[in-house]
Design a protein around this motif. Structure first.
Motif, PDB file in Angstrom:
ATOM      1  N   LYS A   1      23.043  -3.081  55.965  1.00 59.63           N
ATOM      2  CA  LYS A   1      21.751  -2.396  55.952  1.00 59.63           C
ATOM      3  C   LYS A   1      21.004  -2.565  57.274  1.00 59.63           C
ATOM      4  O   LYS A   1      20.497  -1.598  57.844  1.00 59.63           O
ATOM      5  N   ALA A   2      20.954  -3.803  57.779  1.00 55.43           N
ATOM      6  CA  ALA A   2      20.108  -4.076  58.936  1.00 55.43           C
ATOM      7  C   ALA A   2      20.870  -4.037  60.253  1.00 55.43           C
ATOM      8  O   ALA A   2      20.257  -3.982  61.316  1.00 55.43           O
ATOM      9  N   GLY A   3      22.207  -4.088  60.179  1.00 52.72           N
ATOM     10  CA  GLY A   3      22.980  -4.066  61.413  1.00 52.72           C
ATOM     11  C   GLY A   3      23.042  -5.411  62.109  1.00 52.72           C
ATOM     12  O   GLY A   3      23.562  -5.510  63.212  1.00 52.72           O
ATOM     13  N   SER A   4      22.474  -6.431  61.493  1.00 56.05           N
ATOM     14  CA  SER A   4      22.509  -7.760  62.108  1.00 56.05           C
ATOM     15  C   SER A   4      22.386  -8.787  61.002  1.00 56.05           C
ATOM     16  O   SER A   4      21.848  -8.496  59.938  1.00 56.05           O
ATOM     17  N   ASP A   5      22.907  -9.992  61.234  1.00 64.26           N
ATOM     18  CA  ASP A   5      22.633 -11.014  60.239  1.00 64.26           C
ATOM     19  C   ASP A   5      21.998 -12.240  60.881  1.00 64.26           C
ATOM     20  O   ASP A   5      22.161 -13.353  60.426  1.00 64.26           O
ATOM     21  N   ARG A   6      21.254 -11.994  61.946  1.00 68.65           N
ATOM     22  CA  ARG A   6      20.489 -13.072  62.549  1.00 68.65           C
ATOM     23  C   ARG A   6      19.091 -13.088  61.942  1.00 68.65           C
ATOM     24  O   ARG A   6      18.393 -12.072  61.970  1.00 68.65           O
ATOM     25  N   LEU A   7      18.690 -14.246  61.429  1.00 68.01           N
ATOM     26  CA  LEU A   7      17.382 -14.310  60.787  1.00 68.01           C
ATOM     27  C   LEU A   7      16.264 -14.001  61.775  1.00 68.01           C
ATOM     28  O   LEU A   7      15.219 -13.480  61.398  1.00 68.01           O
ATOM     29  N   SER A   8      16.486 -14.316  63.064  1.00 66.49           N
ATOM     30  CA  SER A   8      15.423 -14.075  64.035  1.00 66.49           C
ATOM     31  C   SER A   8      15.256 -12.589  64.327  1.00 66.49           C
ATOM     32  O   SER A   8      14.273 -12.184  64.930  1.00 66.49           O
ATOM     33  N   ARG A   9      16.234 -11.775  63.908  1.00 65.46           N
ATOM     34  CA  ARG A   9      16.122 -10.348  64.219  1.00 65.46           C
ATOM     35  C   ARG A   9      15.710  -9.508  63.020  1.00 65.46           C
ATOM     36  O   ARG A   9      15.080  -8.466  63.176  1.00 65.46           O
ATOM     37  N   ILE A  10      16.107  -9.933  61.826  1.00 66.21           N
ATOM     38  CA  ILE A  10      15.790  -9.096  60.675  1.00 66.21           C
ATOM     39  C   ILE A  10      14.511  -9.574  59.990  1.00 66.21           C
ATOM     40  O   ILE A  10      14.004 -10.656  60.283  1.00 66.21           O
ATOM     41  N   GLY A  11      14.002  -8.773  59.083  1.00 66.08           N
ATOM     42  CA  GLY A  11      12.799  -9.177  58.359  1.00 66.08           C
ATOM     43  C   GLY A  11      12.272  -8.043  57.504  1.00 66.08           C
ATOM     44  O   GLY A  11      12.670  -6.882  57.655  1.00 66.08           O
ATOM     45  N   GLY A  12      11.416  -8.386  56.575  1.00 68.91           N
ATOM     46  CA  GLY A  12      10.725  -7.381  55.782  1.00 68.91           C
ATOM     47  C   GLY A  12      11.599  -6.569  54.862  1.00 68.91           C
ATOM     48  O   GLY A  12      11.248  -5.461  54.470  1.00 68.91           O
ATOM     49  N   MET A  13      12.762  -7.115  54.472  1.00 65.82           N
ATOM     50  CA  MET A  13      13.683  -6.291  53.694  1.00 65.82           C
ATOM     51  C   MET A  13      13.284  -6.181  52.230  1.00 65.82           C
ATOM     52  O   MET A  13      13.864  -5.390  51.489  1.00 65.82           O
ATOM     53  N   VAL A  14      12.302  -6.977  51.795  1.00 64.92           N
ATOM     54  CA  VAL A  14      11.907  -6.884  50.397  1.00 64.92           C
ATOM     55  C   VAL A  14      11.301  -5.512  50.108  1.00 64.92           C
ATOM     56  O   VAL A  14      11.398  -4.982  49.008  1.00 64.92           O
TER      57      VAL A  14
END
Lengths: 139, 526, 168
Positions: free
Chosen positions: B375-388
C-alpha cells in the motif's frame, strides 16, 4: 576408530575453520567443503573396523564393516555437494553484481548505528543551543 | 516394466501384513504430507511454462495435505495410544526409517499446512515473485515437504535430511530474484545453516558410534545407558545445532539480517515455520532422547531469558517494519524455550500452545507488513504514517495479531502467556517469570511503536503520501483475504482455547512419558 | 544467447572435437551401465547421473553452452521434473497399492540374451534420481554456461533447487 582418521578429521576441521573466518566467499566455500569432509570422515569412522567391505555374501558380522555409516556419509556428501553448488552460484551472482565475492556487512545494521549517532549529535546540538539561549537570557 | 497387478505380494520380507488391520487405514496417511507436495513439486517443474497450472497444482496439493492432516489429528487424538506409525519401505523399526505422528506432530502438521496454504494464496495475490519466477511453486512445495518431514520423522538422520530439504528450498526462496541485498544476506544465511548442518552430522557420527543406532525410539532406550558426561555432551551438541536454526540467544544473529530481504510472502512463511521447526526439534530431542538428569533445564532457562531480552531490545532499535518483526521472532522463541525448560507438564503444554499461537500470529503480522509495503511502497516507520485513515482495513488486520502477541486478555497470546507464567510460578522460577512479564511490556512498546509509526501521525514522505491518497494503490483482494483467514485462525485459537489447551496438555503427557512412543515405534512391526 | 568464446570466431581443437564425439557416446553407455548395475553392485542412479553429467560437460568443453542445449531434445526442466516425478512416484504408488511408503519388490525374468535378470522396482527410483541429476547438470550449464561477463543479465540465473533430495 583409527587414530589416523581421527587426526585427519581434526586437521580438516582446523583448516576448514580457518578458511571459514575469511572474508571472501570462495575461501569460505572451500572451508565449508573441508569441514564437511571432516564430519564425513567422522561419520565413516563411527562404523568401526577398517579395511573391510560392507556386507558382501557373508553372514558373519566380523567379516564386514557396518554399511549404515557409509550410506549416511554418502547421503550427507550428496547434500553438501548440492548446497556447495548453490553457494558457488551465489558467489557467481555476487561477482556479476559487484565484481567481487566479499561477504559484506549488514547494511541496515549500519544504518541503525548511524541513526543513533545522528540522534546523539542532534541532541547535543539542541543542548548546546539551549545553553546559548540561557546565556542570552541571562546576559 | 513393472506390472501393477500383484505388487503387494512381491517379496516375502515385506511387512505390509504386519500393519494391524484396525489402524492400517490411519497409518497410511502418515507419509502423505511429505510425498504429496513432492509429487506436486515434480509436476510443477514440468509445468514450468504455465503459471495457472502451477497454481492449481500447488494449491490443490497443499489443500489435500491440510485435509489429510486434520483427519490425522482427529484420529490420532482419538486413539488411546495417540500415535500413528508408518515404516518406510516396510522394514521394521530399527532397520528402516520410521515415520511417526503423535499428538504434538499432528498439531504442528495441521497448523503448518494451514499457514502454507494461506501464504501461498497471499503470494499468488501479490503477483510478484510468484508470477515472475517459474521456480517459486516447485521450491515452495519442496519447502512444505521438508517442514512436514521434520515433524513426522522418527529417525535422527532422517531429521537431518528433512532439515536439509527444507533449508535448500529456503535458500532458493530467500534469494529469489537475485537482488544485491538478497545475495549479500543469502551468503551469510547459507553459510550459517551449512555450519549448523555440519555440526549435526558430527553429532550424528558421535551418537552412532556411541549407541549404534540413529532411530530415535531406540536412542531413547540406549542413551540413558551411556556415561552421564557423554549424555550431557550429546544433549548440548543437539541444542547448539537446533539452537542455530531456532534462533536461540547467542546463535540468532543471522536471522534478523536474512529474513527481511526475502520476498514478503516468503518472509511470512519463514517467520511462521522455520524457526519453530528448530524449536520442535529441541523439544522432541530433549524429551524423547535424554533422561531427566541429562536435560539442560537450567541452561535452557538462562538462554530463554537472554533470548527474550535481546530479541525485544533489538526490535526496539529497528526502523524497518520487517526487521522489527524479525527481531521480535527471536524474543518469542525465548518464551517457547522457557516453557520447555521447566520440564513440567504445565510448562510443556504451555510451550506447545505458545508455538501454535506464535506460528499463526507471527505469520499474520508478516502478511500485514506485506500489505503495508504494497500500500505505502515502503516499510520504514520513519517514512510511512497515517494509515489508519487511508487504509483502515489494514489497520484492523494489524490490530488483532498485534494485541494478541502482546498478550492483552481476550486474545490467544494472553492464554499462551498466562499458561507459561502460571507454569513458571508453580515451580517457583521467579526470575524467568519476571523476565517474561517485563518482556511482555516491552513487546507492547514495540507494537505501540509500529502502530504509532504506521497508522497514526502524518506521513511526511511525499512519495509515500502520494501512494496513500484514496484510490491510488489498491491491495489485491487475495492478499487481504488470505491475511484475514490467518487472523481469523488466531481468533479461533481464543474461541477454542479450552479444547486447544487440553489437546496441548495431552500432547505434553505423551512427551513426558516417552515409553509409549518407543513401544509403538519399535513394536509396530514386531 | 549464442555468444562463443571471447576470442574472434570459434577456435575449435580438432583432436578434442573428434575424441569427444567418440567419448560422449561411450560415457553415456557407461552411465547407463552404472544405473542398471546399481542394485547389488557399485553404481546406482546418482553415480550414473554424475557420469552422464561428465559426458555433458565434455560436450560443453568442446562446443560451449549451445552444444549442451542441443544435446537432449527435451528441455532441462522437463528432464528434472520427470525424474522427480518418477522417484517421488515410487514412494507413492506402493501406498496406493496397499503397501508401505517406498516399499519395493523384485522379480526374476528370463530374457533371451541376458539370461535370468532380476528386476527390482527400486530401479524406478534410481532412474528418477538419474534423470534429476542429468536435468540438474543440463540446467546448470544452461544457466551459467554463457559467460556474459560482469554485467547485469536480464534473467537472473536461478540455480535449480533440490540437489541432494535423494537419500542414496
Amino acid at each position: 576408530m583409527s587414530v589416523l582418521l581421527a587426526f585427519l578429521a581434526a586437521a580438516l576441521f582446523g583448516t576448514g575453520t580457518f578458511l571459514l573466518l575469511q572474508r571472501r566467499l570462495s575461501r569460505i566455500i572451500i572451508g565449508i567443503g573441508l569441514i564437511g569432509h571432516g564430519s564425513n570422515v567422522l561419520l565413516l569412522t563411527s562404523g568401526g573396523g577398517r579395511g573391510l567391505p560392507p556386507i558382501i555374501d557373508s553372514a558373519d558380522p566380523t567379516d564386514f564393516s557396518d554399511p549404515l555409516p557409509q550410506a549416511l556419509a554418502l547421503t550427507s556428501i550428496v547434500i553438501t555437494f548440492g548446497v556447495t553448488a548453490f553457494l558457488f552460484a551465489l558467489g557467481y551472482r555476487s561477482w556479476k553484481i559487484t565484481h567481487d565475492d566479499i561477504v559484506e556487512d549488514d547494511v541496515e545494521d549500519r544504518y541503525i548505528a548511524r541513526r543513533v549517532v545522528v540522534d546523539q549529535m542532534v541532541a547535543e546540538g539542541e543542548a548546546a543551543a539551549r545553553e546559548i539561549e540561557l546565556d542570552e537570557d541571562r546576559g | 516394466m513393472i506390472g501393477a497387478v500383484d505388487f503387494a505380494t512381491w517379496g516375502g520380507h515385506l511387512a505390509a501384513d504386519a500393519l494391524a488391520p484396525d489402524r492400517g487405514s490411519i497409518d497410511v496417511l502418515v507419509p502423505f504430507s511429505v510425498i504429496v507436495p513432492l509429487v506436486a513439486a515434480a509436476v510443477s517443474v514440468i509445468a514450468a511454462r504455465n503459471r495457472i497450472a502451477q497454481r492449481v497444482i500447488g494449491l490443490g496439493a497443499l489443500l489435500a495435505v491440510l485435509v489429510a492432516n486434520v483427519v490425522l489429528l482427529v484420529r490420532v487424538d482419538d486413539m488411546a495410544e495417540g500415535i500413528a506409525v508408518s515404516q518406510a519401505g516396510g522394514w521394521a523399526a530399527p532397520l528402516g526409517i520410521s515415520l511417526v505422528v503423535d499428538r504434538l506432530a499432528a498439531i504442528m502438521l495441521v497448523v503448518s499446512s494451514l499457514m502454507l496454504v494461506s501464504v501461498l494464496v497471499f503470494a499468488i495475490g501479490q503477483q510478484a515473485e510468484e508470477r515472475r519466477f517459474a521456480a517459486f511453486h516447485p521450491v515452495y512445495l519442496v519447502l512444505a515437504a521438508g517442514v512436514s518431514a521434520s515433524f513426522i520423522t522418527g529417525d535422527l538422520f532422517n531429521l537431518f535430511v528433512a532439515f536439509e530439504m527444507m533449508l535448500v528450498a529456503s535458500y532458493v526462496l530467500l534469494t529469489l530474484g537475485g537482488r544485491p541485498g538478497q545475495v549479500r544476506s543469502g551468503m551469510s544465511y547459507v553459510v550459517i545453516s551449512l555450519i549448523a548442518s555440519t555440526f549435526f552430522i558430527t553429532a550424528l557420527a558421535l551418537v552412532y558410534s556411541a549407541t549404534g543406532t540413529v532411530n530415535m525410539a531406540e536412542l531413547s532406550e540406549r542413551i540413558p545407558q551411556l556415561p552421564s558426561g557423554v549424555q550431557t555432551g550429546f544433549s548440548l551438541l543437539l541444542i547448539i545445532v537446533f539452537g542455530i536454526k531456532a534462533g536461540l540467544f547467542p546463535l540468532f544473529f543471522w536471522l534478523p539480517d536474512s529474513y527481511p530481504t526475502a520476498p514478503n510472502a516468503v518472509t511470512a512463511i519463514f517467520a511462521g515455520l522455520l524457526t519453530k521447526v528448530g524449536v520442535y526439534a529441541i523439544i522432541r530431542t530433549q524429551l524423547l532422547l535424554f533422561p531427566d538428569d541429562a536435560r539442560q533445564g537450567t541452561l535452557l532457562l538462562v538462554v530463554a531469558a537472554l533470548t527474550m531480552i535481546t530479541g525485544v531490545l533489538g526490535a526496539i532499535a529497528q526502523d524497518d517494519l520487517q526487521r522489527i518483526l524479525s527481531f521480535h521472532i527471536i524474543s518469542h522463541i525465548g518464551y517457547m524455550i522457557f516453557g520447555l525448560a521447566l520440564f513440567t507438564l504445565a510448562g510443556i503444554a504451555g510451550a506447545i500452545f505458545y508455538i501454535v499461537h506464535h506460528i499463526v500470529v507471527k505469520t499474520a503480522l508478516f502478511l500485514v507488513a506485506g500489505m503495508i509495503e504494497r500500500k505505502a511502497g515502503s516499510d520504514r516507520l520513519s517514512r510511512i504514517g497515517g494509515m489508519v485513515r487511508s487504509a483502515p482495513m489494514i489497520a484492523v488486520l494489524f490490530a488483532f495479531p498485534a494485541l494478541s502477541i502482546v498478550g492483552i486478555p481476550p486474545f490467544s497470546g494472553f492464554v499462551a502467556k498466562f499458561a507459561l507464567v502460571d507454569a513458571g510460578i508453580s515451580v517457583e522460577q521467579w526470575p524467568i517469570v519476571a523476565v517474561a512479564l517485563a518482556v511482555s511490556l516491552l513487546t507492547m512498546y514495540v507494537m505501540g511503536r509500529i502502530w504509532a509509526g504506521a497508522f497514526w501521525g502524518t506521513c511526511e514522505d511525499a512519495a509515500v503520501s502520494d501512494r496513500l491518497r484514496p484510490g491510488q494503490t489498491r491491495v489485491p483482494l487475495l492478499m487481504t483475504l488470505s491475511t484475514a483467514v490467518v487472523v481469523a485462525a488466531s481468533i479461533a485459537l481464543v474461541v477454542f482455547a479450552g479444547p486447544m489447551y487440553d489437546l496441548a496438555e495431552r500432547a505434553a503427557v505423551d512427551l513426558l512419558v516417552p515409553q509409549n512412543y518407543v513401544q509403538q515405534v519399535l513394536g509396530a512391526t514386531k | 544467447m549464442s555468444t562463443q568464446a571471447p576470442t574472434s570466431g570459434p577456435q575449435r581443437l580438432v583432436i578434442l572435437d573428434q575424441s569427444i564425439k567418440v567419448l560422449y557416446q561411450s560415457i553415456l553407455v557407461l552411465s547407463l551401465y552404472f544405473l542398471f548395475a546399481g542394485h547389488n553392485l557399485p553404481g546406482g542412479g546418482f553415480v550414473g547421473g554424475l557420469t552422464a553429467g561428465a559426458a555433458v560437460s565434455l560436450r560443453y568443453v568442446s562446443g560451449g553452452a549451445m552444444a549442451v542445449r542441443t544435446a537432449f531434445r527435451l528441455p532441462s526442466h522437463i528432464v528434472l521434473g520427470l525424474g522427480l516425478l518418477v522417484s517421488a512416484g515410487t514412494a507413492l504408488i506402493p501406498v496406493v497399492l496397499g503397501g508401505a511408503v517406498l516399499e519395493h519388490g523384485d522379480r526374476e525374468v528370463g530374457l533371451p540374451i541376458f539370461g535370468d535378470v532380476k528386476f527390482v522396482s527400486a530401479l524406478a527410483f534410481d532412474i528418477g534420481v538419474y534423470l534429476v541429476v542429468v536435468g540438474l547438470v543440463l540446467m546448470a550449464f544452461a544457466a551459467f554456461g554463457d559467460d556474459l561477463g560482469p554485467i547485469e543479465s536480464t534473467a537472473p540465473p536461478e540455480p535449480p533447487d533440490g540437489t541432494g533430495r535423494e537419500a542414496s
